[in-house]
Scaffold this motif. Sequence first.
Motif, PDB file in Angstrom:
ATOM      1  N   PHE A 121     -14.103  -0.212  -8.103  1.00  0.00           N
ATOM      2  CA  PHE A 121     -13.574  -0.022  -9.444  1.00  0.00           C
ATOM      3  C   PHE A 121     -12.167   0.539  -9.341  1.00  0.00           C
ATOM      4  CE2 PHE A 121     -12.854   2.636 -13.222  1.00  0.00           C
ATOM      5  CZ  PHE A 121     -13.017   1.675 -14.219  1.00  0.00           C
ATOM      6  N   ARG A 122     -11.212  -0.123  -9.972  1.00  0.00           N
ATOM      7  CA  ARG A 122      -9.835   0.336  -9.924  1.00  0.00           C
ATOM      8  C   ARG A 122      -9.208   0.296 -11.305  1.00  0.00           C
ATOM      9  NH1 ARG A 122      -6.892  -4.871  -6.981  1.00  0.00           N
ATOM     10  NH2 ARG A 122      -6.690  -6.152  -8.878  1.00  0.00           N
ATOM     11  N   VAL A 123      -8.191   1.115 -11.508  1.00  0.00           N
ATOM     12  CA  VAL A 123      -7.423   1.163 -12.748  1.00  0.00           C
ATOM     13  C   VAL A 123      -6.024   0.632 -12.442  1.00  0.00           C
ATOM     14  CG1 VAL A 123      -6.495   2.622 -14.556  1.00  0.00           C
ATOM     15  CG2 VAL A 123      -8.748   3.103 -13.605  1.00  0.00           C
ATOM     16  N   SER A 124      -5.519  -0.261 -13.303  1.00  0.00           N
ATOM     17  CA  SER A 124      -4.206  -0.872 -13.084  1.00  0.00           C
ATOM     18  C   SER A 124      -3.275  -0.545 -14.242  1.00  0.00           C
ATOM     19  CB  SER A 124      -4.344  -2.391 -12.952  1.00  0.00           C
ATOM     20  OG  SER A 124      -5.194  -2.742 -11.876  1.00  0.00           O
ATOM     21  N   ALA A 125      -2.012  -0.521 -13.918  1.00  0.00           N
ATOM     22  CA  ALA A 125      -0.982  -0.330 -14.960  1.00  0.00           C
ATOM     23  C   ALA A 125       0.155  -1.296 -14.689  1.00  0.00           C
ATOM     24  CB  ALA A 125      -0.465   1.111 -14.942  1.00  0.00           C
ATOM     25  N   TRP A 133       5.426  -6.121 -12.747  1.00  0.00           N
ATOM     26  CA  TRP A 133       5.191  -5.138 -11.695  1.00  0.00           C
ATOM     27  C   TRP A 133       3.931  -4.370 -12.049  1.00  0.00           C
ATOM     28  CZ3 TRP A 133       4.778   0.159 -12.187  1.00  0.00           C
ATOM     29  CH2 TRP A 133       4.777   0.899 -11.010  1.00  0.00           C
ATOM     30  N   PHE A 134       3.147  -3.982 -11.058  1.00  0.00           N
ATOM     31  CA  PHE A 134       1.895  -3.290 -11.349  1.00  0.00           C
ATOM     32  C   PHE A 134       1.617  -2.232 -10.280  1.00  0.00           C
ATOM     33  CE2 PHE A 134       0.829  -6.862  -8.634  1.00  0.00           C
ATOM     34  CZ  PHE A 134      -0.048  -6.323  -7.711  1.00  0.00           C
ATOM     35  N   ALA A 135       0.705  -1.336 -10.623  1.00  0.00           N
ATOM     36  CA  ALA A 135       0.214  -0.312  -9.703  1.00  0.00           C
ATOM     37  C   ALA A 135      -1.299  -0.213  -9.866  1.00  0.00           C
ATOM     38  CB  ALA A 135       0.880   1.035  -9.979  1.00  0.00           C
ATOM     39  N   ASN A 136      -2.006  -0.083  -8.755  1.00  0.00           N
ATOM     40  CA  ASN A 136      -3.461   0.037  -8.758  1.00  0.00           C
ATOM     41  C   ASN A 136      -3.888   1.379  -8.166  1.00  0.00           C
ATOM     42  OD1 ASN A 136      -3.886  -2.636  -9.704  1.00  0.00           O
ATOM     43  ND2 ASN A 136      -3.610  -3.426  -7.632  1.00  0.00           N
ATOM     44  N   TYR A 137      -4.931   1.954  -8.757  1.00  0.00           N
ATOM     45  CA  TYR A 137      -5.552   3.158  -8.207  1.00  0.00           C
ATOM     46  C   TYR A 137      -7.052   2.927  -8.145  1.00  0.00           C
ATOM     47  CZ  TYR A 137      -7.044   7.973  -7.530  1.00  0.00           C
ATOM     48  OH  TYR A 137      -7.629   9.100  -7.042  1.00  0.00           O
ATOM     49  N   TYR A 138      -7.610   3.025  -6.945  1.00  0.00           N
ATOM     50  CA  TYR A 138      -9.038   2.803  -6.733  1.00  0.00           C
ATOM     51  C   TYR A 138      -9.808   4.098  -7.007  1.00  0.00           C
ATOM     52  CZ  TYR A 138      -8.301  -1.837  -4.836  1.00  0.00           C
ATOM     53  OH  TYR A 138      -7.977  -3.165  -4.689  1.00  0.00           O
ATOM     54  N   VAL A 139     -10.466   4.129  -8.152  1.00  0.00           N
ATOM     55  CA  VAL A 139     -11.318   5.268  -8.483  1.00  0.00           C
ATOM     56  C   VAL A 139     -12.549   5.275  -7.593  1.00  0.00           C
ATOM     57  CG1 VAL A 139     -12.573   6.412 -10.351  1.00  0.00           C
ATOM     58  CG2 VAL A 139     -10.473   5.144 -10.852  1.00  0.00           C
ATOM     59  N   LEU A 140     -13.150   4.100  -7.410  1.00  0.00           N
ATOM     60  CA  LEU A 140     -14.274   3.874  -6.515  1.00  0.00           C
ATOM     61  C   LEU A 140     -13.961   2.631  -5.685  1.00  0.00           C
ATOM     62  CD1 LEU A 140     -17.206   4.455  -9.046  1.00  0.00           C
ATOM     63  CD2 LEU A 140     -16.422   6.055  -7.273  1.00  0.00           C
ATOM     64  N   PRO A 141     -14.667   2.394  -4.595  1.00  0.00           N
ATOM     65  CA  PRO A 141     -14.370   1.203  -3.792  1.00  0.00           C
ATOM     66  C   PRO A 141     -14.456  -0.100  -4.584  1.00  0.00           C
ATOM     67  CG  PRO A 141     -15.743   2.708  -2.545  1.00  0.00           C
ATOM     68  CD  PRO A 141     -15.656   3.271  -3.929  1.00  0.00           C
ATOM     69  N   PRO A 170       0.835  -1.211   0.000  1.00  0.00           N
ATOM     70  CA  PRO A 170       0.000   0.000   0.000  1.00  0.00           C
ATOM     71  C   PRO A 170       0.865   1.254   0.000  1.00  0.00           C
ATOM     72  CG  PRO A 170      -0.720  -1.573   1.671  1.00  0.00           C
ATOM     73  CD  PRO A 170       0.613  -2.044   1.192  1.00  0.00           C
ATOM     74  N   THR A 171       0.503   2.200  -0.883  1.00  0.00           N
ATOM     75  CA  THR A 171       1.215   3.479  -0.945  1.00  0.00           C
ATOM     76  C   THR A 171       0.306   4.663  -0.637  1.00  0.00           C
ATOM     77  OG1 THR A 171       0.782   3.601  -3.334  1.00  0.00           O
ATOM     78  CG2 THR A 171       2.866   2.610  -2.633  1.00  0.00           C
ATOM     79  N   GLY A 172      -0.951   4.410  -0.310  1.00  0.00           N
ATOM     80  CA  GLY A 172      -1.903   5.462   0.002  1.00  0.00           C
ATOM     81  C   GLY A 172      -3.276   4.859   0.210  1.00  0.00           C
ATOM     82  N   LEU A 173      -4.248   5.731   0.514  1.00  0.00           N
ATOM     83  CA  LEU A 173      -5.602   5.242   0.740  1.00  0.00           C
ATOM     84  C   LEU A 173      -6.210   4.635  -0.521  1.00  0.00           C
ATOM     85  CD1 LEU A 173      -7.049   8.121   2.973  1.00  0.00           C
ATOM     86  CD2 LEU A 173      -6.259   5.861   3.690  1.00  0.00           C
ATOM     87  N   ARG A 174      -5.825   5.129  -1.697  1.00  0.00           N
ATOM     88  CA  ARG A 174      -6.379   4.641  -2.957  1.00  0.00           C
ATOM     89  C   ARG A 174      -5.377   3.883  -3.822  1.00  0.00           C
ATOM     90  NH1 ARG A 174     -11.137   7.227  -4.942  1.00  0.00           N
ATOM     91  NH2 ARG A 174     -12.029   8.736  -3.469  1.00  0.00           N
TER      92      ARG A 174
END
Length: 209
Positions: A205-209, A195-203, A144-148
């Motif tokens: 729904f998330r976008v991954s790279a 390696w990947f990174a996730n960002y939670y747009v909504l609880p 984890p790197t942040g809340l989202r």
Amino acid sequence: NAFLDEFAWQEGVRVTLGCLMDCTNGFELSYTGPFDWERQGTATSNGNLDSLLRPSDGYTFNDVDTFFNADLQTVDVRSHLQSIEANYRWWVWDVFSTMIGIRYMDYEEDYAFFSSGANGAGLHIEGVDNQLAGIQVGADMLYPTGLRCNTGVRGKAGAYANLSERRSFLVNDGTLLINSGASNTDWAAMFEFGWFANYYVLPRFRVSA
């Protein structure tokens, strides 16, 4: 004396739909693709273009003379890849997960070689279609790197049955020399790491790279 450029990077998507049954168990369905790579090359000369074709089994150079002393030659190579997978996944402390599942992959390659000159026109086509189906296991580690946001590493390994089909076609100045195909089933393996990174747009729904 011509070489094709390497395949360029190709855009694609990876879409995953999942459902948690409780805090540790869930299912997911993923699609990756479609990827389409292409390499092309063209050479022109005044009757000085040759090829690496070497006749055998009763064929002679006269049977493939359109591929020698040619004025124009073109080569086209295309590859296609897509896959779909269904997995059962376990989570531990929201930072580690393991999975087991089934996966289907479609990988195709097509090759076309055209040559023309004083001896006429010739065309050589090869196509291979691989249908892979089997089981896979894998694991994800998240940080984890942040809340989202979170980052992590992912690995998979799978064993598959590879159902392959091949098609061959060769015509020389209007004469069909080869029109055949073959099929075979063999085993294949694949290893995937990234390696990947996730960002939670909504609880949910998330976008991954």
